[in-house]
Design a protein around this motif. Sequence first.
Motif, PDB file in Angstrom:
ATOM      1  N   ILE A   1     -53.678  15.060   3.985  1.00  0.00           N
ATOM      2  CA  ILE A   1     -54.609  16.308   3.452  1.00  0.00           C
ATOM      3  C   ILE A   1     -56.123  15.755   3.803  1.00  0.00           C
ATOM      4  O   ILE A   1     -56.489  14.850   2.923  1.00  0.00           O
ATOM      5  CB  ILE A   1     -54.432  16.774   2.239  1.00  0.00           C
ATOM      6  N   LYS A   2     -56.634  16.410   4.462  1.00  0.00           N
ATOM      7  CA  LYS A   2     -58.102  16.130   4.663  1.00  0.00           C
ATOM      8  C   LYS A   2     -58.367  14.617   5.142  1.00  0.00           C
ATOM      9  O   LYS A   2     -59.182  13.856   4.313  1.00  0.00           O
ATOM     10  CB  LYS A   2     -59.081  16.418   3.153  1.00  0.00           C
ATOM     11  N   GLY A   3     -57.452  14.046   5.885  1.00  0.00           N
ATOM     12  CA  GLY A   3     -57.431  12.669   6.309  1.00  0.00           C
ATOM     13  C   GLY A   3     -56.859  11.531   5.376  1.00  0.00           C
ATOM     14  O   GLY A   3     -57.086  10.436   5.803  1.00  0.00           O
ATOM     15  N   ASN A   4     -56.146  11.885   4.463  1.00  0.00           N
ATOM     16  CA  ASN A   4     -55.581  11.176   3.518  1.00  0.00           C
ATOM     17  C   ASN A   4     -54.143  11.515   3.099  1.00  0.00           C
ATOM     18  O   ASN A   4     -54.132  12.743   3.092  1.00  0.00           O
ATOM     19  CB  ASN A   4     -56.385  10.793   2.390  1.00  0.00           C
ATOM     20  N   VAL A   5     -53.249  10.561   3.061  1.00  0.00           N
ATOM     21  CA  VAL A   5     -51.925  10.877   2.671  1.00  0.00           C
ATOM     22  C   VAL A   5     -52.377  10.968   0.964  1.00  0.00           C
ATOM     23  O   VAL A   5     -52.984  10.044   0.538  1.00  0.00           O
ATOM     24  CB  VAL A   5     -50.988   9.697   2.493  1.00  0.00           C
ATOM     25  N   GLN A   6     -51.685  12.057   0.606  1.00  0.00           N
ATOM     26  CA  GLN A   6     -51.941  12.473  -0.865  1.00  0.00           C
ATOM     27  C   GLN A   6     -50.948  12.770  -1.838  1.00  0.00           C
ATOM     28  O   GLN A   6     -50.904  12.491  -3.008  1.00  0.00           O
ATOM     29  CB  GLN A   6     -53.101  13.513  -1.104  1.00  0.00           C
ATOM     30  N   CYS A   7     -49.703  12.873  -1.200  1.00  0.00           N
ATOM     31  CA  CYS A   7     -48.543  13.355  -1.979  1.00  0.00           C
ATOM     32  C   CYS A   7     -47.385  12.960  -1.036  1.00  0.00           C
ATOM     33  O   CYS A   7     -47.522  12.893   0.429  1.00  0.00           O
ATOM     34  CB  CYS A   7     -48.614  14.615  -2.450  1.00  0.00           C
ATOM     35  N   ARG A   8     -46.162  13.061  -1.386  1.00  0.00           N
ATOM     36  CA  ARG A   8     -44.980  13.161  -0.496  1.00  0.00           C
ATOM     37  C   ARG A   8     -43.923  13.911  -1.427  1.00  0.00           C
ATOM     38  O   ARG A   8     -44.044  14.458  -2.382  1.00  0.00           O
ATOM     39  CB  ARG A   8     -44.510  11.658  -0.581  1.00  0.00           C
ATOM     40  N   GLN A   9     -42.827  14.504  -0.605  1.00  0.00           N
ATOM     41  CA  GLN A   9     -41.739  14.953  -1.083  1.00  0.00           C
ATOM     42  C   GLN A   9     -40.461  14.285  -0.413  1.00  0.00           C
ATOM     43  O   GLN A   9     -40.401  14.176   0.745  1.00  0.00           O
ATOM     44  CB  GLN A   9     -41.763  16.539  -0.544  1.00  0.00           C
ATOM     45  N   LEU A  10     -39.392  14.274  -1.228  1.00  0.00           N
ATOM     46  CA  LEU A  10     -38.086  13.727  -0.674  1.00  0.00           C
ATOM     47  C   LEU A  10     -37.516  14.547   0.458  1.00  0.00           C
ATOM     48  O   LEU A  10     -37.438  15.932   0.180  1.00  0.00           O
ATOM     49  CB  LEU A  10     -37.151  13.411  -1.834  1.00  0.00           C
ATOM     50  N   ILE A  11     -37.123  14.127   1.607  1.00  0.00           N
ATOM     51  CA  ILE A  11     -36.275  14.805   2.387  1.00  0.00           C
ATOM     52  C   ILE A  11     -34.734  14.727   2.140  1.00  0.00           C
ATOM     53  O   ILE A  11     -34.306  13.785   2.117  1.00  0.00           O
ATOM     54  CB  ILE A  11     -36.428  14.238   3.839  1.00  0.00           C
TER      55      ILE A  11
ATOM     56  N   LEU B   1     -36.261  20.861   7.901  1.00  0.00           N
ATOM     57  CA  LEU B   1     -36.379  19.872   6.967  1.00  0.00           C
ATOM     58  C   LEU B   1     -36.228  20.499   5.690  1.00  0.00           C
ATOM     59  O   LEU B   1     -36.807  21.327   5.354  1.00  0.00           O
ATOM     60  CB  LEU B   1     -37.758  19.202   6.934  1.00  0.00           C
ATOM     61  N   MET B   2     -35.007  20.154   4.646  1.00  0.00           N
ATOM     62  CA  MET B   2     -34.992  20.500   3.456  1.00  0.00           C
ATOM     63  C   MET B   2     -35.611  19.474   2.455  1.00  0.00           C
ATOM     64  O   MET B   2     -35.380  18.346   2.397  1.00  0.00           O
ATOM     65  CB  MET B   2     -33.476  20.816   3.093  1.00  0.00           C
ATOM     66  N   LEU B   3     -36.775  20.018   1.781  1.00  0.00           N
ATOM     67  CA  LEU B   3     -37.542  19.033   0.931  1.00  0.00           C
ATOM     68  C   LEU B   3     -37.200  19.347  -0.645  1.00  0.00           C
ATOM     69  O   LEU B   3     -36.861  20.444  -0.974  1.00  0.00           O
ATOM     70  CB  LEU B   3     -39.053  19.246   0.890  1.00  0.00           C
ATOM     71  N   ASP B   4     -37.298  18.256  -1.318  1.00  0.00           N
ATOM     72  CA  ASP B   4     -37.172  18.342  -2.863  1.00  0.00           C
ATOM     73  C   ASP B   4     -38.349  19.078  -3.082  1.00  0.00           C
ATOM     74  O   ASP B   4     -39.462  18.811  -2.822  1.00  0.00           O
ATOM     75  CB  ASP B   4     -37.084  17.015  -3.395  1.00  0.00           C
ATOM     76  N   PRO B   5     -38.218  20.140  -4.244  1.00  0.00           N
ATOM     77  CA  PRO B   5     -39.237  20.884  -4.564  1.00  0.00           C
ATOM     78  C   PRO B   5     -40.366  20.176  -5.304  1.00  0.00           C
ATOM     79  O   PRO B   5     -41.552  20.534  -5.517  1.00  0.00           O
ATOM     80  CB  PRO B   5     -38.798  22.064  -5.467  1.00  0.00           C
ATOM     81  N   GLN B   6     -40.145  18.970  -5.964  1.00  0.00           N
ATOM     82  CA  GLN B   6     -40.852  18.202  -6.811  1.00  0.00           C
ATOM     83  C   GLN B   6     -42.043  17.510  -5.775  1.00  0.00           C
ATOM     84  O   GLN B   6     -41.607  16.852  -4.552  1.00  0.00           O
ATOM     85  CB  GLN B   6     -40.346  17.074  -7.512  1.00  0.00           C
ATOM     86  N   VAL B   7     -43.302  17.745  -5.791  1.00  0.00           N
ATOM     87  CA  VAL B   7     -44.324  17.111  -5.185  1.00  0.00           C
ATOM     88  C   VAL B   7     -44.638  15.857  -6.001  1.00  0.00           C
ATOM     89  O   VAL B   7     -45.136  16.003  -7.122  1.00  0.00           O
ATOM     90  CB  VAL B   7     -45.552  17.964  -4.798  1.00  0.00           C
ATOM     91  N   VAL B   8     -44.648  14.594  -5.187  1.00  0.00           N
ATOM     92  CA  VAL B   8     -45.221  13.079  -6.159  1.00  0.00           C
ATOM     93  C   VAL B   8     -46.622  13.107  -5.521  1.00  0.00           C
ATOM     94  O   VAL B   8     -46.590  12.585  -4.278  1.00  0.00           O
ATOM     95  CB  VAL B   8     -44.087  12.372  -5.703  1.00  0.00           C
ATOM     96  N   ARG B   9     -47.404  12.830  -6.410  1.00  0.00           N
ATOM     97  CA  ARG B   9     -48.625  12.443  -6.132  1.00  0.00           C
ATOM     98  C   ARG B   9     -48.604  10.662  -5.758  1.00  0.00           C
ATOM     99  O   ARG B   9     -48.234   9.959  -6.454  1.00  0.00           O
ATOM    100  CB  ARG B   9     -49.755  12.767  -7.093  1.00  0.00           C
ATOM    101  N   THR B  10     -49.604  10.368  -4.690  1.00  0.00           N
ATOM    102  CA  THR B  10     -49.363   9.109  -4.432  1.00  0.00           C
ATOM    103  C   THR B  10     -51.206   8.505  -4.240  1.00  0.00           C
ATOM    104  O   THR B  10     -51.838   9.329  -4.285  1.00  0.00           O
ATOM    105  CB  THR B  10     -48.912   8.957  -2.761  1.00  0.00           C
TER     106      THR B  10
END
Length: 102
Positions: free
Chosen positions: A19-29, A46-55
């Motif tokens: 996001i805007k040139g930076n990895v900022q979060c992730r979701q489990l596949i 891709l089925m993603l876990d609904p929880q977004v984890v900030r990194t």
Amino acid sequence: MVPTRGAEITDGGSLYWVIKGNVQCRQLITEIRPFTDDEGIGRCHLMLDPQVVRTDWQPRRAFQGWRYLKPSDAPADLGKGKAAIAEMPPKLRLELAELGLL
């Protein structure tokens, strides 16, 4: 496109959001569902876990296609000890990340 290392991806792999040139979060596949489109091209959902984890923010250009990050290259999750970083205004956080301070 369908990844060649699908079993590896669904065994704890994540989709990292640039996001805007930076990895900022992730979701489990959690699952990869292959299908063939109307033109006969193999694709997948891709089925993603609904929880977004900030990194931790990690500068990275946006890309298309599959990229496999080694665990040592993937940004760390923001832990409880980094709650203040997560609450910073995005502009300040970006400036600090660009300076290598985050």
